[in-house]
Design an enzyme around this catalytic site. Structure first.
Site, PDB file in Angstrom:
ATOM      1  N   THR A  87       0.954  -1.250   0.067  1.00  0.00           N
ATOM      2  CA  THR A  87       0.072  -0.199   0.012  1.00  0.00           C
ATOM      3  C   THR A  87       0.842   1.089  -0.209  1.00  0.00           C
ATOM      4  O   THR A  87       2.127   0.981   0.365  1.00  0.00           O
ATOM      5  CB  THR A  87      -0.738   0.162   1.363  1.00  0.00           C
ATOM      6  OG1 THR A  87      -0.060   0.345   2.280  1.00  0.00           O
ATOM      7  CG2 THR A  87      -1.511  -1.360   1.574  1.00  0.00           C
ATOM      8  N   ASP A  88       0.272   2.316  -0.048  1.00  0.00           N
ATOM      9  CA  ASP A  88       1.126   3.614  -0.081  1.00  0.00           C
ATOM     10  C   ASP A  88       1.657   3.704   1.229  1.00  0.00           C
ATOM     11  O   ASP A  88       2.771   4.073   1.239  1.00  0.00           O
ATOM     12  CB  ASP A  88       0.077   4.860  -0.357  1.00  0.00           C
ATOM     13  CG  ASP A  88      -0.253   4.912  -1.688  1.00  0.00           C
ATOM     14  OD1 ASP A  88       0.330   4.192  -2.551  1.00  0.00           O
ATOM     15  OD2 ASP A  88      -1.468   5.544  -1.886  1.00  0.00           O
ATOM     16  N   CYS A  89       1.272   3.409   2.323  1.00  0.00           N
ATOM     17  CA  CYS A  89       1.788   3.567   3.515  1.00  0.00           C
ATOM     18  C   CYS A  89       2.512   2.314   4.116  1.00  0.00           C
ATOM     19  O   CYS A  89       3.553   2.460   5.038  1.00  0.00           O
ATOM     20  CB  CYS A  89       0.769   3.944   4.951  1.00  0.00           C
ATOM     21  SG  CYS A  89      -0.695   2.821   4.710  1.00  0.00           S
ATOM     22  N   TYR A  90       2.191   1.138   3.565  1.00  0.00           N
ATOM     23  CA  TYR A  90       3.113  -0.254   3.901  1.00  0.00           C
ATOM     24  C   TYR A  90       3.559  -0.764   2.304  1.00  0.00           C
ATOM     25  O   TYR A  90       2.882  -1.418   1.893  1.00  0.00           O
ATOM     26  CB  TYR A  90       2.032  -1.202   4.427  1.00  0.00           C
ATOM     27  CG  TYR A  90       1.928  -0.645   5.807  1.00  0.00           C
ATOM     28  CD1 TYR A  90       2.705  -0.863   6.759  1.00  0.00           C
ATOM     29  CD2 TYR A  90       0.504   0.308   6.141  1.00  0.00           C
ATOM     30  CE1 TYR A  90       2.388  -0.865   8.378  1.00  0.00           C
ATOM     31  CE2 TYR A  90       0.343   0.434   7.458  1.00  0.00           C
ATOM     32  CZ  TYR A  90       1.130   0.099   8.685  1.00  0.00           C
ATOM     33  OH  TYR A  90       0.889   0.319   9.682  1.00  0.00           O
TER      34      TYR A  90
END
Lengths: 400, 136
Positions: A138-141
């Protein structure tokens, strides 16, 4: 006479509490009488050490750099798959989980030499565990894969949780068929060749508090060598079963859900187990203190194996087909002699729970309390009792 | 003096086809009871025997076995209980065909009696903590 838990705790703090095990209290009550024994004794300690598949550990692994979202991904610990339907760094490993390449019962009877229970045991032993994970990114992970070693001392939280444990009595398993059968109650010889049981009997927590008058939600306990708590009634809690004149259930009845810090636990009280032809599991040591608040409670604690009866169940037909028939009832005193009579035949018996370990747990808890290291807790709420209407339901199939 | 001992015989591949056990009876007047027999994929033979006879004959017989190249080991060396893994539950007790596991009534510890063990291996997979091992 009636004492309170606060008064008992005050005596524990001062080092004055009289603490005995559930085995020791039997002779004391017989010699001195229930009234005098209840005045003298403050706490009775119980214990049990047996396999319980309804066990698992929640782990928070911490965040890697770059971060990876394990939640919804796929994670293996020493090749054993773990549950990842939580937040990014939280996982749960169940005692019965098996590596994908385990032959299971394709080669019958399967050996099940390594599974989730063994991973938990190795974590507690301080061994490095191989973590292999994949995620969708994901964008954050952003990370999609990680392979690393983890160790209990380095991860954030590790919590043992048993949705069910400390079964209040249990079946004695026998085999009426003409072939050996491989069950969660062990290997059973054909033609009533053996019978296996699994309870510490007179030392077992809920057999000493048959109506849950002292054990409730929030009760502080010995769990796996550390301090744990009763979190709830266990799954399959079934308090309304047939009971004897001494109020002790004659069928599998109450259970406890328990929780505790895995980092406090010790190898001798958590043991990965392999049941031939059945699967993997873990044996967990549990000890529960019973405050002697009244003569009635002391009388319950002085129950002996000769007065606790368990049903003998055929695991070749009646159990798998969910038939209610039993082959008879036997006492734990008979079971522990090593032979019971079933249908006019003498049947050798074996135990799956460890009585010596149960004794050691009850003694250890006694020492903790006598030293002032372990205070008793007032339950926050009671467990559902015999009048609660809580019952063990079966799964009835419906058309979809 | 008559004696009876349980031994493990390891036959190298070149001896598998020979009548060695027969000679124990014929030449040394020994009785034998076969407790286990197997041939490995490399065609080495393994025989677990209870050998009975006069001590002098027994010693001569064992010497003969060694001379022809059979490795002889006392059975008691082969069956091992891992005392750390054993939880003394008792699952082994009804599985064992010879009563080599016994509960100590006062402590309920499970004793392993080497002398009664025939190394059949039934306890190994039936032991939930996998505390039993046979090493040949």
């Amino acid at each position: 006479m009636p004492k309170t838990i606060a008064e008992i705790n005050e005596r524990i703090r001062k080092g004055q509490a009289v603490v005995v095990t559930a085995e020791e209290v039997i002779d004391i009550a017989e010699k001195e009488g229930v009234e005098k024994a209840a005045q003298e004794i403050d706490v009775v300690t119980t214990g049990t050490f047996g396999p319980m598949c309804s066990s698992g550990a929640f782990l928070n692994l911490g965040h890697s750099k770059p971060r990876i979202k394990l939640g919804g991904g796929s994670v293996y610990l020493n090749d054993v798959p773990v549950y990842t339907g939580f937040a990014a760094a939280d996982i749960c490993i169940g005692a019965t989980a098996l590596p994908n390449n385990d032959p299971r019962n394709r080669i019958y009877p399967g050996e099940f030499n390594y599974g989730g229970g063994h991973v938990i045991e190795e974590l507690v032993a301080g061994k490095d565990i191989r973590l292999i994970a994949t995620a969708y990114g994901t964008d954050c992970y952003p990370r999609k894969k990680i392979e690393t070693l983890i160790n209990l001392k380095d991860i954030n939280e590790a919590v043992l949780f048993n949705p069910r444990n400390a079964y209040q009595n249990y079946n004695v398993a026998a085999n009426l068929s003409d072939r050996p059968i491989y069950t969660y109650m062990g290997v059973l010889k054909p033609n009533l060749g053996s019978a296996n049981y699994c309870s510490a009997g007179q030392l077992s927590p809920l057999l000493n508090d048959p109506y849950y008058k002292t054990i409730g939600i929030g009760t502080r306990i010995f769990l796996g060598g550390g301090v744990g708590y009763v979190a709830w009634q266990g799954t399959q809690h079934n308090p309304g079963v047939l009971r004897g004149d001494n109020e002790v259930p004659r069928r599998p009845a109450g259970t406890l859900a328990v929780i505790g810090d895995l980092k406090q636990m010790k190898l001798e009280w958590l043991r990965g187990m392999s049941f031939l032809g059945y699967g993997c599991t873990i044996a967990v040591g549990i000890g529960v203190p019973i405050p002697i608040l009244s003569e009635e409670i002391l009388a319950y604690c002085s129950v002996r194996d000769a007065d606790i009866f368990a049903p003998v169940v055929d695991y070749s037909e009646a159990y798998p087909q969910r038939e209610p028939d039993i082959l008879g009832e036997v006492s734990y005193a008979e079971l522990k002699i090593g032979r019971i009579m079933v249908r006019g035949r003498e049947v050798p018996t074996a135990s799956l729970s460890s009585y010596p370990k149960a004794v050691e747990i009850a003694k250890t808890l006694k020492e903790w309390i006598k030293r002032g290291d372990f205070l008793l807790t007032e339950p926050v709420a009671p467990l559902p009792g015999a009048e609660s209407g809580v019952t063990f339901k079966s799964l009835e199939e419906r058309l979809i | 003096m008559a004696i009876s001992k349980r031994v493990v015989l390891h036959f190298p591949r070149h001896l598998v086809g020979q009548t060695i056990t027969y000679r124990l009876v014929k030449d040394f007047d020994l009785e034998f009871n076969i407790l286990k027999a197997s041939v490995t994929p490399k065609e080495e033979g393994l025989l677990v025997l209870e050998l009975s006879g006069e001590q002098e004959d027994y010693e001569k017989g064992v010497r003969y076995l060694a001379e022809v190249g059979v490795r002889v080991q006392p059975l008691s060396q082969n069956v091992i209980r891992d005392e750390v893994r054993c939880t003394h539950c008792g699952a082994c007790i009804t599985i064992c065909p010879t009563g080599a596991f016994e509960v100590e009534p006062s402590t309920r510890w499970v004793n392993f009696l080497h002398a009664k063990c025939i190394a059949c291996g039934l306890c190994i997979k039936a032991c939930p903590p996998r505390a039993m091992e046979v090493r040949f």
